[in-house]
Write an enzyme that holds these catalytic residues in place. Structure first.
Site, PDB file in Angstrom:
ATOM      1  CB  THR A  66      -0.920   0.002   1.238  1.00 27.10           C
ATOM      2  OG1 THR A  66      -1.685  -1.195   1.215  1.00 27.10           O
ATOM      3  CG2 THR A  66      -1.848   1.180   1.225  1.00 27.10           C
ATOM      4  CB  THR A 109       0.956  -3.301   6.524  1.00 27.51           C
ATOM      5  OG1 THR A 109      -0.336  -3.478   5.946  1.00 27.51           O
ATOM      6  CG2 THR A 109       1.447  -1.886   6.296  1.00 27.51           C
ATOM      7  CG  ASP A 110      -1.752  -8.370   4.697  1.00 23.51           C
ATOM      8  OD1 ASP A 110      -2.192  -7.242   4.948  1.00 23.51           O
ATOM      9  OD2 ASP A 110      -2.469  -9.327   4.343  1.00 23.51           O
ATOM     10  CE  LYS A 143      -2.191  -4.899   8.756  1.00 27.35           C
ATOM     11  NZ  LYS A 143      -2.323  -5.001   7.294  1.00 27.35           N
TER      12      LYS A 143
END
Lengths: 422, 422
Positions: B87, B163-164, B240
């Site tokens: 992203t 970010t996952d 996360k």
């Protein structure tokens, strides 16, 4: 007045009431505890007692079933404490340092006689299992015992439980038990014989909640590292978040329902709760059908997809993927996911982030998974989604289960997440 | 002064320095951006420019490699931004609403010219992969590219990443890359073309950190829901924690290393950090040996143990159990765990509680698992323990790996957990 001893069957008169029951040990000198015929323990302030008459002396070293002439006329509710094992009812073996489950619920009442100020307490051990060993078959048994208690007059139920899997059990009971009274799971992170034990405050708080005019399944545990308050959590919105701290449990994707101040016997509701319908008699229905062939698979970089094939070929009916981020899995396992869905399994997606909501429409990865037929679990905890799948697949067709999985049945899905819960 | 256009090779003189390079697009009218021969982009305040001379006009619509006569004499460090996708470098497809990875690191620099006030920026796309699709083979490639950058003069490295699985990659690079400069992973939860995007502040913060005299692998992400500060997290102590919020990443079992205020260019260290030895030249060693046949199995009530047998028979070398509580698993799968250990696998235990430390000496269940030979992973995150096992089993014998798993190699194990990190 002191013409009785533990084990005696006695008749006690106060100004308003007559009690008949067997004298129990009491740690509080000012309170006389007797077990009545219906099994509930009643605590009577000695100042209120007008006379005590011994009907029959203690015959055995064990208590025996008493007969009752008058029921307790006080306005305390009947609360059943069912113990399943775990630290809340355990003691340290000082030879080995290990903790063994040991205390029965009965022992807990004797250890914490103030419980009798809150309710008429019946304590009954169901099993003696560390919660890491609890299986779905135990959830069924607990549900059956809850039903039995309600049918025998319980107006609130407390279940003492090991903390490791207490949130799984709470979720399972939320789906399996339909009742209009409170069912409160409670545990402890430090055993009862340690000075830092959280067992007393947690247990007192749980019994307080069990007397409230609310319905459904809850978890009560310490709210902070001190001894000021405990939290009332919704059974489908809570998880064990810390290995050892007393405030290990947290509401996730919502806030706790209430703060409980056990010392001052005060409950402060901080959000809406399911209220019991006033005047309604306690009632309960249970549904213990569970499909246990549901697997939880946590996704990680490099996971091989054939683990999914393995479960399919083994006859599993559902797979919950604990995916990354908004609900993703590596493209390398898409074919295996397709195989599972084509084989008729319910494949669903929760997030290993824990906080937040699955949204598989944002990235191409999620959109492809949706097209394959993976069901997004909204803001359900993975633990809750797993248990809900077991429940749904035990009672409905796969197609019906898919639909119900994304619908809110017991508060497990919130339409809009509060901003103040992360 | 305006006798140049994008793509021209120009010679620029300021009072102290001469720069030669190709004019790049710049969003800031007051800044002239040129790409120098070594690939780094330099931003020069137009107020400082004494003269600009066009050496050669733009020949192609694409930039071409410039020649340089004088190196940049400024005291800014060379920072390489390597983009992997995700992203932070993506845009929304307004036809479908889906987010596609799109921007190159080069585009990011053009979008955020203030980066050039912080360092001489070289941007290079390594791959264009949503992080849910990142595999261990990509970790290896990133490690190799980090080595190449350091050998080519980078003094700090920023890796833009989805970010996952950014925390998995951060952990992997922590073990695979030994360097005396900062390697900073950064992502975004909202794409760069959205007004609420966290990409600018995260990226600026990451580049700021990359110029700091520290060493090791870090993650930089938003610190709160506003736009005030970002957090610097240790690469082996972060996960996360939220599917969508901009402050999705949290340090676990420790606190963040620093608060970064990107607007005022200020970094406030809030705990100890690994400092670079002063005056040392940038150096790097990498070790990309990984054993990918390591499985993560999350424990849940009713899990069947034959899943362990499956991995054993498939030739796996390690299994990380994400157990309950202090590090437990149901007794029903003990025989399968024994089979794995007897077959020579490394079987280790982390906790699905996430917070806290595995301690398998407290309850009988844990003690039995220890006797079987299960290795407790202390306060390591499950994600980190998994990656560490891949690294150890790729480089050491099982016996050595068992020993090293419980030793702190890169900050992944803290001896004593801070009280203020839960």
């Amino acid at each position: 007045m002191d013409n009785y001893q533990v084990g005696d069957l006695v008749s006690i008169k106060t100004e308003n009431t007559q009690y008949i029951g067997i004298v129990m040990p009491s740690l509080d000198e000012d309170i006389l505890v007797i077990k009545m015929k219906n099994g509930y323990n009643v605590g009577i302030s000695k100042r209120r007692i007008v006379s005590i008459e011994k009907i029959e002396g203690s015959k055995t070293p064990k208590y025996r079933k008493p007969e009752v002439i008058f029921e307790n006329k006080g306005n305390l509710k009947n609360i059943s404490i069912l113990s399943t094992g775990g630290t809340v009812a355990s003691r340290v073996d000082y030879n080995t340092g290990a903790v063994h489950p040991a205390f029965t619920a009965e022992d807990l009442i004797l250890a914490f006689p103030e419980l009798l100020e809150i309710g008429n307490i019946l304590g009954r051990p169901l099993m003696n299992i560390l919660s890491e060993n609890i299986l779905p078959l135990h959830w069924k048994r607990i549900a059956e015992e809850i039903k039995r208690e309600v049918e025998n007059g319980a107006e609130g139920i407390v279940i003492t439980h090991g903390t490791d899997t207490m949130h799984y059990t709470a979720a399972a009971l939320s789906f399996m038990v339909e009742t209009n009274i409170p069912v409160v799971l409670v545990g402890a992170q430090r055993s009862s014989d340690r000075p830092s034990s959280d067992a007393p405050l947690n247990l007192i708080s749980a019994v307080m909640v069990a007397t409230e005019p609310i319905k459904g399944v809850y978890v009560v545990m310490h709210g902070e590292s001190g001894d000021t308050f405990t939290y009332l959590h919704e059974g489908v919105k809570v998880r064990k978040y810390h290995t050892s701290r007393r405030d290990a449990f947290r509401s996730v994707n919502t806030i706790p329902i209430a703060k409980i101040y056990p010392t001052s016997r005060r409950i402060e509701y901080i959000r809406e709760v399911n209220n019991k319908v006033e005047g309604e008699d306690p009632k309960v229905e249970i549904n213990t059908n569970l499909e246990e062939r549901v697997a939880l698979i946590k996704i990680y970089p490099g996971i091989e997809g054939d683990i999914i094939d393995y479960y399919v070929d083994k006859g599993y009916k559902g797979i919950l993927l604990e995916g990354t981020g908004l609900g993703h899995a590596p493209e390398t396992i898409f074919n295996n996911i397709k195989y599972a869905i084509d084989s008729g399994l319910l494949v669903a997606m929760a997030s290993q982030c824990i906080n937040g909501r699955v949204n598989m429409n944002v990235y191409s990865n999620g959109r492809k998974l949706l097209r394959l037929g993976v069901i997004p679990c909204e803001d359900m905890l993975p633990e809750v989604a797993l248990v809900k799948m077991m429940y749904l697949l035990g009672n409905y067709s796969v197609e019906e289960a898919k639909k119900l999985l994304t619908e809110n049945l017991k508060g497990e899905i919130t339409l809009r997440t509060r901003f103040d819960c992360y």
